[in-house]
Design a protein around this motif. Structure first.
Motif, PDB file in Angstrom:
ATOM      1  N   PHE A   1      -5.918  -5.985  -5.311  1.00 24.86           N
ATOM      2  CA  PHE A   1      -6.571  -4.578  -5.438  1.00 24.86           C
ATOM      3  C   PHE A   1      -7.119  -4.260  -6.969  1.00 24.86           C
ATOM      4  CE2 PHE A   1      -3.187  -3.413  -2.494  1.00 24.86           C
ATOM      5  CZ  PHE A   1      -3.964  -2.872  -1.406  1.00 24.86           C
ATOM      6  N   PRO A   2      -8.030  -3.360  -7.178  1.00 22.52           N
ATOM      7  CA  PRO A   2      -8.543  -3.213  -8.452  1.00 22.52           C
ATOM      8  C   PRO A   2      -7.504  -2.692  -9.377  1.00 22.52           C
ATOM      9  CG  PRO A   2     -10.044  -2.352  -6.923  1.00 22.52           C
ATOM     10  CD  PRO A   2      -8.924  -2.610  -6.194  1.00 22.52           C
ATOM     11  N   GLU A   3      -7.318  -2.857 -10.773  1.00 24.17           N
ATOM     12  CA  GLU A   3      -6.666  -2.190 -11.583  1.00 24.17           C
ATOM     13  C   GLU A   3      -6.790  -0.716 -11.633  1.00 24.17           C
ATOM     14  OE1 GLU A   3      -4.061  -3.569 -13.117  1.00 24.17           O
ATOM     15  OE2 GLU A   3      -4.737  -5.563 -12.681  1.00 24.17           O
ATOM     16  N   PRO A   4      -5.892   0.452 -12.016  1.00 23.06           N
ATOM     17  CA  PRO A   4      -4.382  -0.379 -12.288  1.00 23.06           C
ATOM     18  C   PRO A   4      -3.456  -0.586 -11.293  1.00 23.06           C
ATOM     19  CG  PRO A   4      -4.819   2.203 -12.315  1.00 23.06           C
ATOM     20  CD  PRO A   4      -6.110   1.705 -11.967  1.00 23.06           C
ATOM     21  N   VAL A   5      -3.981  -0.527 -10.091  1.00 23.63           N
ATOM     22  CA  VAL A   5      -2.805  -1.239  -9.163  1.00 23.63           C
ATOM     23  C   VAL A   5      -2.643  -2.492  -9.244  1.00 23.63           C
ATOM     24  CG1 VAL A   5      -2.182  -1.055  -6.790  1.00 23.63           C
ATOM     25  CG2 VAL A   5      -3.264   0.870  -7.863  1.00 23.63           C
ATOM     26  N   GLY A   6      -3.848  -3.424  -9.321  1.00 27.18           N
ATOM     27  CA  GLY A   6      -3.542  -4.768  -9.323  1.00 27.18           C
ATOM     28  C   GLY A   6      -3.211  -5.288  -8.079  1.00 27.18           C
TER      29      GLY A   6
END
Lengths: 254, 53
Positions: A140-145
């Motif tokens: 997932f894209p940051e901020p989730v990562g």
């Protein structure tokens, strides 16, 4: 276009603000609540072209829509959807305008449309819960990562492209969605990954509001449709409302 | 019947408590080591980067 909002929670209130900023929307009114800040509260929906709600029990609003000849957009699908009544009235009932069957599926279909021969779609999104320590790794894209996810049954997917869907429990206020589309090339497999991550209520409001203008402009047929059924129109409005989409670039070894 | 030459060890209640404490400490240390090795909530980084689309 006039829109009626039944704001149950924070997402519904944010939807009203998103729609007030929509150039195609002339007026936003509230329905089913006693007061809604600056919004005018109405009891009947005759003047509204589209109604929208974040309620988990939207049947009363659906009945009011049928009386007022108003199309309806909901964040979920529910058990006693009046599918036949909406179709016979020539109205659109758009369900699943959320992060999963709205944003993730819409992104996947838009990317698949760019491929000559899409082979498989993988969708993933976050849900609130205790993070997993094993399963399917999802970027997932940051901020989730990157997160571990479990496979779940797909909802509403009627495209001929095979699909696998995953949900990754996360704690905190951030949410994310991702779509991975694989397609055949002459000399191998092409893989595209796109995704988004943002504050939960912000992203949920965009996902719900994005189906409203397309519903009012007849981008969805009469009767019941999933929000992803009109991916271009849906994502256009989501991007205009502030959706940030990122694409994932895999490093090639060597 | 046991032959009389085999010695019989006598255990006092104090000795039992000591051994029990040692056993509990060993199990706790083992559990602690296992928990420390628990898998992370984030999978190993994928070999790529996210960029605005």
């Amino acid at each position: 276009m006039r829109v009626a909002v039944q704001p149950i929670g924070e997402v519904g209130r944010r939807v009203a603000r998103v729609l007030q900023a929509e150039p195609a929307v002339d007026e936003v009114v509230a329905w089913g609540v006693e007061e809604a800040g600056r919004l005018r509260v109405v009891e009947r929906l005759e003047m509204a072209d589209v109604a929208v709600t974040d309620s988990h029990k939207p049947r009363p609003l659906a009945d009011a829509c049928l009386e007022g000849a108003t199309s309806l957009v909901t964040s979920l699908s529910w058990d006693d959807e009046p599918v036949r009544e909406f179709a016979e009235a020539g109205l659109s009932l758009v369900v699943g305008a959320n992060i999963e069957t709205g944003l993730a599926a819409g992104l996947a279909l838009q990317e698949a449309a760019l491929m000559d021969e899409p082979l498989e779609v993988r969708l993933a999104w976050t849900v609130h819960g205790k993070p997993r320590r094993r399963g399917e790794p999802i970027p997932f894209p940051e901020p989730v990562g990157s997160r571990w996810a479990r496979e779940v049954d797909p909802q509403g997917w009627d495209s001929p492209i095979p699909i696998r869907t995953f949900e990754a429990p996360v704690d905190g206020g951030w949410v994310a969605a991702m779509a991975q589309v694989s397609g055949a090339l002459d000399d191998g497999i092409q893989r595209t990954i796109v995704g988004t991550a943002d504050h939960g209520a912000y992203l949920a409001a965009i996902a719900l509001a994005a189906a409203v203008v397309p519903a009012g402009q007849h981008a969805y047929p009469s009767g019941r449709s999933w929000a992803f059924a009109s991916p271009s129109a849906y994502l256009d409005r989501a991007l205009a409302a502030g959706l940030d989409v990122a694409s994932y670039h895999e490093r090639v070894a060597g | 019947m046991l032959p009389r030459s085999i010695p019989v060890r006598l255990y006092t209640p104090l000795m039992d408590r000591t051994r029990l404490s040692v056993a509990i400490a060993a199990v706790a240390a083992l559990l602690g080591a296992l928990l420390a090795r628990k898998r992370p909530v984030k999978p190993p980084e994928h070999s790529g980067t996210w960029e605005p689309k």
